[in-house]
Motif scaffolding. Structure first.
Motif, short mmCIF file in Angstrom:
data_model
loop_
_atom_site.label_atom_id
_atom_site.label_comp_id
_atom_site.label_asym_id
_atom_site.label_seq_id
_atom_site.Cartn_x
_atom_site.Cartn_y
_atom_site.Cartn_z
N PHE A 97 -11.55 9.72 2.62
CA PHE A 97 -10.49 9.52 1.62
C PHE A 97 -9.63 10.77 1.49
N LEU A 98 -10.26 11.94 1.45
CA LEU A 98 -9.53 13.19 1.27
C LEU A 98 -8.56 13.47 2.42
N SER A 99 -8.87 12.97 3.59
CA SER A 99 -8.02 13.25 4.74
C SER A 99 -6.63 12.62 4.63
N ASP A 100 -6.48 11.64 3.74
CA ASP A 100 -5.18 10.98 3.56
C ASP A 100 -5.05 10.52 2.12
N SER A 101 -5.10 11.50 1.19
CA SER A 101 -5.21 11.15 -0.23
C SER A 101 -4.06 11.64 -1.09
N GLU A 102 -3.10 12.34 -0.50
CA GLU A 102 -2.09 13.00 -1.33
C GLU A 102 -1.32 12.03 -2.20
N GLN A 103 -0.99 10.86 -1.69
CA GLN A 103 -0.24 9.89 -2.49
C GLN A 103 -1.03 9.45 -3.72
N TYR A 104 -2.35 9.34 -3.57
CA TYR A 104 -3.19 8.94 -4.69
C TYR A 104 -3.27 10.05 -5.74
N PHE A 105 -3.33 11.29 -5.26
CA PHE A 105 -3.39 12.41 -6.20
C PHE A 105 -2.06 12.61 -6.91
#
Length: 437
Positions: free
Chosen positions: A246-254
């Motif tokens: 999840f962390l590898s592609d999570s910026e939009q969620y954050f």
């Protein structure tokens, strides 16, 4: 998610541990992927396959020299870190607001403790950041100390951005999410330990130790093998596998998460107050100016609004958020706070908290010798023979072998009266164990 894939494709019958045998008749949640170190599933204490891949993903995310996946929480990471940095009987500097695990490591290592004193919020009664000036002072006075330990971020979300010449261990248990999107940078020290489960989508007990100084990797691994379980849970490690993907592609969620937080912090309340912290993910609601105390606010949220707080202290509650919270959850919280605030009035009497005393003397934690029970009202001047702490967050108020001050007696009595969960090792509060005269 290679570990997840392997666990979901288990095809052999388990004539091995654990004893539930993945038998669904026992209705144990998670049992279907709860295995041991069978062929192809790697070994956390000597990883070279799917578990090493998870650790490599953690190393890349936190930009460390080496990251270790932990399944005994940040506590095991703190123990291994202090044993790595200090030999038995040496001197260590620790911030006074450190977690009990730091004190326990010092106890086991028989270290001589010197305190660095953080700043203090007198409105609500909690430690905030430790300043560079305080660190410069204490390290100059104690150049023979072998390491410095601080908590950053704190339970309430305050960061201490400090530098020092001696090895620095940072308890960043509450900061695993930092460094992503608009959030503040992840703390940097020689060893930084974070609980994945506290602020990221991972199961309880999962954590990470990030080593930024390569010379400490070997010894850290040695002590981690001593303190961490030899039967690490694949259920827990599977959750770390999912979390790291999840962390590898999570910026939009954050970014969505941060957007919700900024709107929550801008909530127009009249009597309650949302305190501004370095980490907006910690919602600290002050009751210092409202005609409701923290315990009653937490109860109202629970009983009337279906919201469980992380903690209720004397004049503030803590509501922990994460990227897993939905917009609907934030709306529910905002509506609840607005409703309760509208029913409040101005507090009739507002008293400022006095900063708890912090001894300038060094101390070696020692709970040996004969003890006697002493009412907290009469404990001033006596030497403590047990821990007393507010839980959560498990920061010791009294430490064994420390002289108990009158100010601390009054502080603890006030906490107990206000309904804060204050605990002693012996379980005898309001009486505490002191060294026999």
């Amino acid at each position: 998610m290679k570990l997840t894939k392997k666990l979901n494709e288990l095809g052999t019958y388990p004539f091995h541990m654990p004893g539930h045998k993945r038998n669904q008749a026992f209705q144990i949640p998670g049992a279907e992927i709860d295995i041991t170190e069978i062929t192809g599933m790697d070994n956390l204490h000597s990883p070279d396959g799917v578990l090493l891949e998870i650790e490599n993903k953690l190393t890349a995310h936190y930009e460390s020299e080496k990251s270790f996946m932990l399944v005994n929480g940040s506590t095991v990471g703190i123990l291994a870190g202090i044993f790595t940095l200090c030999n038995e009987g040496e001197k260590i500097i620790i911030a006074r607001n450190c977690h009990k695990s730091v004190f326990n490591a010092c106890y086991l290592r028989k270290l001589r403790i010197v305190y660095a004193e953080p700043e203090f919020d007198t409105e609500c009664g909690y430690y905030t950041a430790v300043t560079q000036e305080e660190i410069d002072r204490v390290t100059a006075e104690h150049p023979d100390a072998k390491a410095l330990v601080i908590t950053s971020p704190t339970y309430e979300g305050m960061l201490s951005n400090i530098k020092c010449e001696m090895p620095l261990l940072i308890d960043a248990a509450h900061g695993a999410h930092l460094g992503i999107a608009p959030f503040p940078a992840y703390p940097r020290g020689d060893i930084v330990v974070s609980s994945l489960h506290k602020t990221l989508p991972a199961l309880t007990q999962t954590a990470v130790a990030n080593i930024y100084h390569p010379s400490f990797i070997k010894d850290y691994k040695k002590y981690l093998d001593i303190f961490e379980t030899s039967s690490p849970s694949y259920v827990l490690m599977n959750s770390v596998d999912i979390c790291t993907d999840f962390l590898s592609d999570s910026e939009q969620y954050f970014r969505r998460y941060y957007y919700e937080l900024t709107h929550l912090h801008a909530l127009g309340l009249k009597w309650l107050k949302i305190k501004r912290t370095d980490d907006l993910g910690k919602i600290v609601v002050s009751t210092a100016g409202a005609s409701i105390n923290a315990q009653d606010l937490a109860k109202a949220l629970r009983d009337r609004c279906g919201i469980e707080s992380e903690a209720a202290l004397k004049e503030h509650i803590i509501l922990m958020t994460s990227v897993a919270d939905t917009p609907e959850a934030f709306d529910k919280l905002k509506d609840a706070l607005i409703t309760i605030d509208s029913e409040c009035d101005k507090k009739s009497f507002k008293a400022a908290f006095v900063k708890p005393p912090c001894t300038k003397d060094s101390i070696i934690i020692d709970d040996g010798g004969e003890s006697e029970l002493t009412d907290i009202k009469h404990a001033a001047g006596k030497v403590a023979n047990e821990y007393v702490f507010a839980y959560p967050p498990d920061i010791p108020l009294i430490v064994p072998n420390e002289v108990i001050s009158r100010e601390m007696c009054d502080y603890i009595a006030a906490l107990i009266t206000s309904g804060v969960n204050v605990i002693s090792d012996s379980g005898n509060l309001p009486k505490v164990l002191t060294k026999a005269s």
